[in-house]
Motif scaffolding. Structure first.
Motif, PDB file in Angstrom:
ATOM      1  N   ALA A   1       4.914  -0.805  -7.501  1.00 59.88           N
ATOM      2  CA  ALA A   1       5.044  -2.079  -8.222  1.00 59.88           C
ATOM      3  C   ALA A   1       5.945  -3.036  -7.452  1.00 59.88           C
ATOM      4  O   ALA A   1       5.631  -4.231  -7.304  1.00 59.88           O
ATOM      5  N   HIS A   2       7.057  -2.518  -6.946  1.00 64.23           N
ATOM      6  CA  HIS A   2       7.955  -3.346  -6.152  1.00 64.23           C
ATOM      7  C   HIS A   2       7.308  -3.741  -4.824  1.00 64.23           C
ATOM      8  O   HIS A   2       7.562  -4.829  -4.295  1.00 64.23           O
ATOM      9  N   ALA A   3       6.471  -2.868  -4.286  1.00 63.90           N
ATOM     10  CA  ALA A   3       5.774  -3.191  -3.037  1.00 63.90           C
ATOM     11  C   ALA A   3       4.851  -4.390  -3.236  1.00 63.90           C
ATOM     12  O   ALA A   3       4.792  -5.301  -2.396  1.00 63.90           O
ATOM     13  N   PHE A   4       4.135  -4.411  -4.359  1.00 64.67           N
ATOM     14  CA  PHE A   4       3.238  -5.540  -4.625  1.00 64.67           C
ATOM     15  C   PHE A   4       4.032  -6.828  -4.854  1.00 64.67           C
ATOM     16  O   PHE A   4       3.613  -7.902  -4.428  1.00 64.67           O
ATOM     17  N   GLN A   5       5.192  -6.715  -5.518  1.00 64.32           N
ATOM     18  CA  GLN A   5       6.018  -7.902  -5.715  1.00 64.32           C
ATOM     19  C   GLN A   5       6.565  -8.409  -4.384  1.00 64.32           C
ATOM     20  O   GLN A   5       6.594  -9.618  -4.118  1.00 64.32           O
ATOM     21  N   SER A   6       6.960  -7.477  -3.522  1.00 66.58           N
ATOM     22  CA  SER A   6       7.448  -7.847  -2.197  1.00 66.58           C
ATOM     23  C   SER A   6       6.353  -8.530  -1.388  1.00 66.58           C
ATOM     24  O   SER A   6       6.601  -9.521  -0.688  1.00 66.58           O
TER      25      SER A   6
ATOM     26  N   ALA B   1       3.290  -2.819  13.145  1.00 69.00           N
ATOM     27  CA  ALA B   1       3.540  -3.526  11.889  1.00 69.00           C
ATOM     28  C   ALA B   1       5.019  -3.496  11.533  1.00 69.00           C
ATOM     29  O   ALA B   1       5.742  -2.546  11.870  1.00 69.00           O
ATOM     30  N   ASP B   2       5.458  -4.521  10.836  1.00 65.28           N
ATOM     31  CA  ASP B   2       6.814  -4.589  10.295  1.00 65.28           C
ATOM     32  C   ASP B   2       6.767  -3.976   8.901  1.00 65.28           C
ATOM     33  O   ASP B   2       6.133  -4.522   7.992  1.00 65.28           O
ATOM     34  N   VAL B   3       7.408  -2.822   8.721  1.00 62.40           N
ATOM     35  CA  VAL B   3       7.332  -2.081   7.465  1.00 62.40           C
ATOM     36  C   VAL B   3       8.517  -2.428   6.564  1.00 62.40           C
ATOM     37  O   VAL B   3       9.674  -2.378   6.996  1.00 62.40           O
ATOM     38  N   ILE B   4       8.207  -2.796   5.312  1.00 59.89           N
ATOM     39  CA  ILE B   4       9.215  -3.088   4.307  1.00 59.89           C
ATOM     40  C   ILE B   4       9.188  -1.957   3.280  1.00 59.89           C
ATOM     41  O   ILE B   4       8.202  -1.795   2.555  1.00 59.89           O
ATOM     42  N   LEU B   5      10.249  -1.152   3.223  1.00 62.71           N
ATOM     43  CA  LEU B   5      10.287  -0.032   2.299  1.00 62.71           C
ATOM     44  C   LEU B   5      10.741  -0.502   0.920  1.00 62.71           C
ATOM     45  O   LEU B   5      11.732  -1.229   0.788  1.00 62.71           O
ATOM     46  N   CYS B   6      10.006  -0.068  -0.118  1.00 62.97           N
ATOM     47  CA  CYS B   6      10.256  -0.508  -1.489  1.00 62.97           C
ATOM     48  C   CYS B   6      10.460   0.708  -2.397  1.00 62.97           C
ATOM     49  O   CYS B   6      10.090   1.829  -2.045  1.00 62.97           O
TER      50      CYS B   6
ATOM     51  N   ALA C   1       4.387  -3.747   2.890  1.00 62.65           N
ATOM     52  CA  ALA C   1       5.318  -3.245   1.880  1.00 62.65           C
ATOM     53  C   ALA C   1       4.823  -1.879   1.408  1.00 62.65           C
ATOM     54  O   ALA C   1       3.707  -1.756   0.897  1.00 62.65           O
ATOM     55  N   ILE C   2       5.645  -0.851   1.612  1.00 63.22           N
ATOM     56  CA  ILE C   2       5.260   0.529   1.309  1.00 63.22           C
ATOM     57  C   ILE C   2       6.361   1.200   0.477  1.00 63.22           C
ATOM     58  O   ILE C   2       7.545   1.024   0.760  1.00 63.22           O
ATOM     59  N   PRO C   3       5.986   1.978  -0.535  1.00 63.11           N
ATOM     60  CA  PRO C   3       6.999   2.746  -1.262  1.00 63.11           C
ATOM     61  C   PRO C   3       7.739   3.687  -0.312  1.00 63.11           C
ATOM     62  O   PRO C   3       7.116   4.340   0.539  1.00 63.11           O
ATOM     63  N   ARG C   4       9.045   3.774  -0.460  1.00 63.03           N
ATOM     64  CA  ARG C   4       9.843   4.578   0.468  1.00 63.03           C
ATOM     65  C   ARG C   4       9.542   6.070   0.356  1.00 63.03           C
ATOM     66  O   ARG C   4       9.839   6.841   1.273  1.00 63.03           O
TER      67      ARG C   4
ATOM     68  N   SER D   1       0.835  -1.197   0.000  1.00 63.17           N
ATOM     69  CA  SER D   1       0.000   0.000   0.000  1.00 63.17           C
ATOM     70  C   SER D   1       0.869   1.245   0.000  1.00 63.17           C
ATOM     71  O   SER D   1       1.999   1.229   0.495  1.00 63.17           O
ATOM     72  N   GLY D   2       0.297   2.327  -0.529  1.00 67.38           N
ATOM     73  CA  GLY D   2       0.948   3.620  -0.435  1.00 67.38           C
ATOM     74  C   GLY D   2       0.635   4.341   0.854  1.00 67.38           C
ATOM     75  O   GLY D   2       1.172   5.418   1.109  1.00 67.38           O
TER      76      GLY D   2
END
Length: 325
Positions: free
Chosen positions: A133-138, A124-129, A106-109, A84-85
């Motif tokens: 598009a990369h967030a959805f792949q992650s 939540a554990d946030v994964i910066l992408c 997974a969130i865009p940085r 998500s954004g």
């Protein structure tokens, strides 16, 4: 072929029961007041539903809470993952925290820092992408590697049902609307809200508002099937879905008269109007329905009773000021 679910009143009532005591019955405000009336279509009586005051700051809380409640015991043990954004990320973080389950987001940085920090504050554990598009792949990679349940930002019956409770709530507050106007991203909001409103008031006409730079639903209405775009280019990041999907598209097509588009500058004008006249600080998506009312739908809404939605406001003061210039 995807089986398209239907939404009926018993389903909506069941969803309302599940959500009772967990979400906020958001207020409405009459826009026919001195500081706003000159901006409205001639003779239009407009009501704004303030869903930006919802839990986690947007309408997303409704559908996400239902989605979490529908998880199996095994899924709860493994946790959830989402991409998500911002608004969906916050809603998933909130609902997972309330349920006591693990969430990875997974969130865009480049997303607004207030959204990233908000997810972390909710555990939540946030994964910066690099981008969405990369967030959805992650999200997909994490789901496979960790056996986590994916909570999609808009596609699914629970998401549409959550929005249907919003539509039913709006009807209970204002039951004589001629038109209702909703912002459109992926379609999770308008698909459910329109279904509920048409069930409760069959004569109502419902319109969606999309940015020109993210007009997947507009293109899907034109072609008659879910479409996607190669590039998203709009200030309304919460409406920046690059694709329409079968469930939300089909429900929207069944109940919505048309999708109209607005330019970023039209959303900026509506943001400024909401800030100056109502003392609100909306994100661009939150101002999209008003932008539609005073823009492309102005003539058709003249003399009509119109309901519009302020869908969310997870935006920092710095970002708000930057967008308005």
């Amino acid at each position: 072929m995807t089986q398209i679910p239907t939404i009926d009143l018993p389903q909506i009532k069941a969803a309302q029961k599940t959500l009772a005591g967990q979400i906020i019955k958001t207020p409405i405000v009459d826009l026919n007041q001195p500081q706003m009336v000159d901006a409205l279509p001639d003779g239009c009586r407009a009501t704004l539903k303030l869903e930006l005051f919802q839990m986690a700051g947007s309408f997303k809380a409704r559908g996400v809470y239902l989605s979490v409640q529908n998880l199996t015991d095994e899924q709860r043990k493994s946790g959830v993952v989402a991409a998500s954004g911002g608004n969906h990320a916050l809603a998933v973080s909130w609902a997972a925290n309330a349920a006591g389950i693990s969430a990875k987001i997974a969130i865009p940085r480049h997303a607004d820092a207030i959204r990233i920090d908000g997810c972390r504050a909710l555990g939540a554990d946030v994964i910066l992408c690099d981008d969405i598009a990369h967030a959805f792949q992650s999200m997909q990679d994490i789901a496979i590697a960790e056996n986590r349940a994916i909570l999609h930002p808009f596609e699914g019956l629970s998401m549409s049902l959550g929005s249907a409770t919003l539509g039913a709530e709006f009807h209970a507050q204002v039951d004589d609307l001629d038109f209702a106007i909703f912002p459109v991203g992926g379609g999770g909001l308008i698909s459910g809200a329109s279904a509920a409103l048409k069930l409760l008031n069959p004569a109502i006409e419902i319109y969606g508002i999309e940015p020109f730079g993210a007009d997947t639903m507009y293109r899907s209405f034109a072609s008659g099937k879910p479409e996607q775009i190669s590039t998203v280019d709009t200030i309304a990041d919460s409406l920046g879905s690059p694709t329409a999907l079968p469930i939300s598209f089909d429900l929207t097509q069944q109940n919505v008269s048309a999708i109209h588009r607005v330019h970023d500058d039209e959303m900026r004008r509506a943001m400024a109007l909401m800030n100056q006249s109502l003392n609100l600080m909306p994100e661009p998506a939150c101002a999209a329905a008003l932008a539609g009312l005073i823009g492309p739908l102005r003539d058709i809404c003249a003399g009509k009773r119109v309901g519009i939605l302020a869908c969310g406001a997870n935006i920092s003061l710095e970002k708000f000021q930057t967008i308005l210039g």
